[in-house]
Design a protein around this motif. Structure first.
Motif, PDB file in Angstrom:
ATOM      1  N   UNK A  77       0.814  -1.209   0.000  1.00 41.93           N
ATOM      2  CA  UNK A  77       0.000   0.000   0.000  1.00 41.93           C
ATOM      3  C   UNK A  77       0.854   1.269   0.000  1.00 41.93           C
ATOM      4  N   UNK A  78       1.947   1.252   0.742  1.00 33.63           N
ATOM      5  CA  UNK A  78       2.682   2.495   1.002  1.00 33.63           C
ATOM      6  C   UNK A  78       3.844   2.721   0.052  1.00 33.63           C
ATOM      7  N   UNK A  79       4.398   1.632  -0.480  1.00 36.90           N
ATOM      8  CA  UNK A  79       5.557   1.805  -1.345  1.00 36.90           C
ATOM      9  C   UNK A  79       5.578   0.682  -2.371  1.00 36.90           C
ATOM     10  N   UNK A 120       6.865   7.697  -2.478  1.00 37.44           N
ATOM     11  CA  UNK A 120       6.035   7.418  -1.295  1.00 37.44           C
ATOM     12  C   UNK A 120       5.109   8.579  -0.976  1.00 37.44           C
ATOM     13  N   UNK A 121       5.537   9.786  -1.323  1.00 34.87           N
ATOM     14  CA  UNK A 121       4.707  10.955  -1.022  1.00 34.87           C
ATOM     15  C   UNK A 121       3.422  10.959  -1.833  1.00 34.87           C
ATOM     16  N   UNK A 122       3.408  10.155  -2.924  1.00 35.02           N
ATOM     17  CA  UNK A 122       2.199  10.108  -3.756  1.00 35.02           C
ATOM     18  C   UNK A 122       1.040   9.465  -3.011  1.00 35.02           C
ATOM     19  N   UNK A 123       1.358   8.628  -2.012  1.00 32.74           N
ATOM     20  CA  UNK A 123       0.291   8.019  -1.213  1.00 32.74           C
ATOM     21  C   UNK A 123      -0.217   9.065  -0.232  1.00 32.74           C
ATOM     22  N   UNK A 124      -1.504   9.453  -0.400  1.00 32.38           N
ATOM     23  CA  UNK A 124      -2.060  10.493   0.477  1.00 32.38           C
ATOM     24  C   UNK A 124      -2.583   9.865   1.752  1.00 32.38           C
ATOM     25  N   UNK A 172      -5.294  11.240  12.546  1.00 30.92           N
ATOM     26  CA  UNK A 172      -4.433  10.091  12.835  1.00 30.92           C
ATOM     27  C   UNK A 172      -3.666   9.644  11.598  1.00 30.92           C
ATOM     28  N   UNK A 173      -4.351   9.620  10.447  1.00 37.79           N
ATOM     29  CA  UNK A 173      -3.694   9.176   9.217  1.00 37.79           C
ATOM     30  C   UNK A 173      -2.496  10.067   8.904  1.00 37.79           C
ATOM     31  N   UNK A 174      -2.663  11.375   9.139  1.00 35.43           N
ATOM     32  CA  UNK A 174      -1.562  12.315   8.870  1.00 35.43           C
ATOM     33  C   UNK A 174      -0.395  12.043   9.814  1.00 35.43           C
ATOM     34  N   UNK A 175      -0.735  11.738  11.077  1.00 41.09           N
ATOM     35  CA  UNK A 175       0.315  11.436  12.056  1.00 41.09           C
ATOM     36  C   UNK A 175       1.149  10.261  11.569  1.00 41.09           C
ATOM     37  N   UNK A 232      -3.576   5.792   3.825  1.00 37.45           N
ATOM     38  CA  UNK A 232      -3.235   5.328   5.179  1.00 37.45           C
ATOM     39  C   UNK A 232      -4.483   4.954   5.973  1.00 37.45           C
ATOM     40  N   UNK A 233      -5.633   5.602   5.627  1.00 32.17           N
ATOM     41  CA  UNK A 233      -6.847   5.400   6.406  1.00 32.17           C
ATOM     42  C   UNK A 233      -7.220   3.923   6.503  1.00 32.17           C
ATOM     43  N   UNK A 234      -7.067   3.178   5.360  1.00 30.02           N
ATOM     44  CA  UNK A 234      -7.463   1.765   5.389  1.00 30.02           C
ATOM     45  C   UNK A 234      -6.553   0.975   6.326  1.00 30.02           C
ATOM     46  N   UNK A 235      -5.266   1.363   6.389  1.00 23.91           N
ATOM     47  CA  UNK A 235      -4.335   0.659   7.283  1.00 23.91           C
ATOM     48  C   UNK A 235      -4.737   0.877   8.737  1.00 23.91           C
TER      49      UNK A 235
END
Ligand SMILES: Nc1ncnc2c1ncn2[C@@H]1O[C@H](COP(=O)(O)OP(=O)(O)OP(=O)(O)O)[C@@H](O)[C@H]1O
Ligand SMILES: [Mg+2]
Lengths: 440, 258
Positions: free
Chosen positions: A68-70, A80-84, A122-125, A88-91
């Motif tokens: 998901x992340x990379x 990796x920055x392309x993943x907004x 939380x996702x941003x954190x 992360x929310x699903x993780x």
């Protein structure tokens, strides 16, 4: 001649004593009313605001799936920055669901709702942590994450099962589950340092909003006010009080200074907008402009109190200094100024405190903007104190404008912070006064 | 105005008038005050003794409403000349005020302040010496030597006045103006200050304002009697007290006006 006894009070004395007793009663009454009003204010602010200093967090293990992340597997930050945060929310949802299942808790909530118990922040954190340290991708990491504002409110007593039933953003089942998670130690309410350090957050995330930027902005402005207003104000007062001839012009200046002290602060905002932003082209919303405006506003206060304390130095001291052959300047700087210093300091700190709590002029120069970046004291682009910022009182104003009830708590918390700063400043004023006065 | 011939007059005043806004406080006063003598100014309260005294070191400059006209010379130099710096003048003409006004600093600093700003001491030891000498002369040394660093404002009224005297003489002035220096002192301290005045007279020109006839008679060689702003009579002290020419002088010293 009749002999009057001292043991019986005559009518005149009785009347006088009665008047005195009445006067004392009025005075006492006034003080009691003032104290009641003050304690009412403090209780209401503290009771709604103190909870802002606590925050509910969920401590969960989040699977940082590489797929998901990379996807490339290169740990290349640009990719990796392309993943907004949406990615992360699903993780996070998976992590929460896993925690619930692990504890064997029964719930009718959907996985989406369970994931929604965490704050949108939380996702941003998590994303920030991952981008800061890409090597953790592919492992499961424990995170202490903000819960959403309703759950936080539930643990602080602001949200109840009944209110949740009517609320589109949460449900009694969610609160029920949160309670069970709390019993299991996954969710806990702890001291909220982030409230003092984090920047503001958007309308939907009261739980993430903090005072960091506002405190920094206020601090920068206080530095500017202190550095400009104190020397200018004291120098102007010394000149007017000790050196200037007493004539019509100095009378005019004196009247004008008194008038300036009474000018509504918003007028200084208009002035600042016209001069500092439109004419001198300083950055909008910057502590520099705010500080300059507050300096203009504070100057009359400092000048008036400094002149009053210079006036209160007995003229015999000046005579004594001049009498032994001191120059005017020596008599002022060696004798008058040290004696006036406690009064000057008190006046300055009161002026600063006033400036710290000032809102209206700052609204006009745009300090009410939504700022999430900590303003740097100096950058080559923006110059000294030139980056956009907010200030404590403006933040209070700002938060009271927002719909989410979580912001009421935040605003009261900000008021408490502001009051604590003011208290500290006044304590410093009293301390300095004592220290200087104790010398003689 | 033509130059005064060089007599042994230290201070000479000609046609001095002083106005405070509407009050005409000093009216056409002419007086010559000799060096190395003590001159006493006497007269009823409000007659202008302090005002005239303050003309001599230009302390009246500090009062906005005060206007001084006429000619006052020290050593033949017009002290109201535009070229004269009052600060320099006041270093030469010391003053002790009617009300004791020590600085709210230590006893030591009170006395050391004048010498410090005038650069009279090259080092701490010299400064210490000046302070001790001045305090001894002002008859305060014995009381103050153990508390030099405690505040001057903590002294009794009489001690404060002696501190002010010490402060005034520490700058080694040539003329010492004293405005009722003993009004707050007890008889013993008064006697000490009078002794000091006798001592100072050997090297300085001392002008003293006093309400005590006995004091004027004891310490001064010359006496000036002021009444309602005018200098009524100015002569040798003996003459004023034994054989005054003006009837007003006579009634004042015998206690009938004042
Ligand atoms: N600062 C001042 N402003 C206005 N008038 C003044 C001022 N000082 C003194 N006067 C007036 O000048 C006159 C002379 O005052 P002065 O103080 O010289 O009297 P004095 O002889 O020293 O009296 P005393 O013996 O009570 O000290 C008085 O009428 C007084 O009211
Ligand atoms: Mg007087």
């Amino acid at each position: 001649m009749t002999h009057k006894s001292l043991l019986t009070a005559d009518a005149r004395i009785k009347k006088r004593n009665a008047a005195e007793a009445r006067f004392k009663a009025y005075g006492l009454g006034a003080i009691i009313i003032a104290m009641l009003a003050l304690s009412l204010l403090l209780t209401s602010v503290v009771s709604t605001g103190s909870s802002a200093f606590k925050q509910t967090y969920a401590t969960v293990s989040v699977p940082l799936t590489e797929a998901k992340l990379d996807k490339s597997g290169t740990r290349d930050l640009a990719v990796m920055k392309k993943v907004t945060t949406i990615g992360y929310t699903s993780l996070l949802r998976d992590g929460m669901v896993a925690a619930v299942e692990e504890l064997g808790l029964d719930t009718t909530l959907s996985a989406k709702d369970i994931g929604g118990m965490l704050s949108k922040e939380a996702a941003a954190t998590v994303r920030n942590r991952v981008l800061a340290n890409p090597d953790i991708v592919g492992t499961s990491v424990m995170f202490k994450l903000l819960t959403n504002g309703r759950i936080d409110g539930y643990f602080k007593g602001r949200v109840t099962m009944e209110s949740a039933a009517l609320d589109g953003n949460t449900s009694p089942e969610e609160l029920q589950l949160a309670q069970e998670l709390a019993d299991a130690g996954v969710i806990a309410t702890t001291f909220n340092w982030a409230f003092l350090t984090a920047p503001d957050a958007s309308d939907q995330r009261p739980e993430a909003a903090g005072l960091g930027v506002a405190i920094l902005g206020s601090l920068y402005m206080m530095i500017i006010v202190l550095v400009l207003a104190l020397p200018i104000g004291v120098a102007a007062s010394i000149y007017l009080e000790e050196f200037a001839p007493k004539n019509r012009w100095t009378d005019v200046i004196e009247v004008n200074i008194s008038n300036l002290a009474a000018v509504p602060s918003i007028v200084y905002g208009i002035l600042g907008l016209a001069i500092f932003i439109n004419f001198m082209e300083f950055n909008q919303s910057s502590p520099m402009v705010g500080g300059l405006v507050l300096t203009l506003m504070t100057l009359p206060t400092i000048i008036i109190s400094t002149r009053a304390s210079l006036k209160s130095v007995p003229p015999s001291i000046r005579d004594a200094a001049l009498g032994v052959g001191a120059s005017k300047m020596q008599s002022v700087f060696h004798h008058v100024l040290p004696l006036a210093a406690p009064g000057i300091l008190t006046g300055t700190i009161i002026g600063l405190a006033q400036a710290l709590g000032e809102t209206a002029p700052l609204l006009l120069i745009g300090m009410v903007a939504f700022v999430r970046e900590y303003p740097a004291a100096y950058t080559a682009d923006a110059g000294l104190f030139g980056e956009a910022s907010t200030a404590l009182p403006v933040q209070v104003f700002n938060w009271t404008q927002r719909a989410d009830p979580g912001f009421v708590e935040r605003a009261s918390g900000a008021i408490i912070t502001l009051l604590i700063f003011l208290l500290i400043m006044n304590a410093i004023a009293i301390f300095l006064r004592r220290k200087f006065e104790r010398r003689w | 105005m033509k130059d005064t011939p060089m007599t042994n007059a230290k201070i000479s005043a000609k046609g001095v008038d002083v106005h405070y806004a509407d009050t005409h406080a000093i009216k056409d006063v002419n007086v010559e005050i000799a060096d190395k003598t003590v001159t006493a100014f006497i007269g009823p309260s409000g007659c202008g003794k302090s005002t005239f005294l303050r003309c001599i070191n230009r302390m009246n400059d500090t009062i906005d409403s005060c206007r001084v006209t006429g000619d006052i010379r020290i050593d033949g130099e017009d002290i109201y000349d535009a070229k004269v710096d009052p600060v320099q003048l006041r270093a030469k003409v010391g003053m002790v005020f009617q009300k004791p006004n020590p600085f709210p600093k230590s006893i030591y600093d009170n006395v050391a302040y004048g010498p410090k700003i005038h650069g009279l001491a090259r080092n701490k030891a010299e400064l210490d010496e000046i302070v001790e000498k001045s305090l001894r002369k002002a008859a305060l040394w014995n009381e103050a030597k153990d508390r030099l660093l405690s505040p001057g404002t903590g002294l009794s009224g009489g001690q404060q006045q002696r501190l002010c005297i010490a402060r005034a003489i520490a700058t080694a002035p040539e003329v010492l103006l004293m405005d009722e220096p003993c009004s707050a002192l007890d008889p013993i301290a008064t006697a000490q200050v009078e002794e000091l005045i006798d001592e100072l007279q050997k090297s300085f020109c001392v002008v003293i304002v006093t309400h005590s006839m006995q004091q004027a008679a004891r310490v001064s060689q010359k006496t000036a009697f002021f009444h309602l702003g005018s200098l009524v009579e100015y002569d040798d002290t003996d003459k004023i007290f034994t054989n005054p020419e003006d009837p007003r002088t006579e009634s004042y010293i015998s206690g009938r006006i004042g």
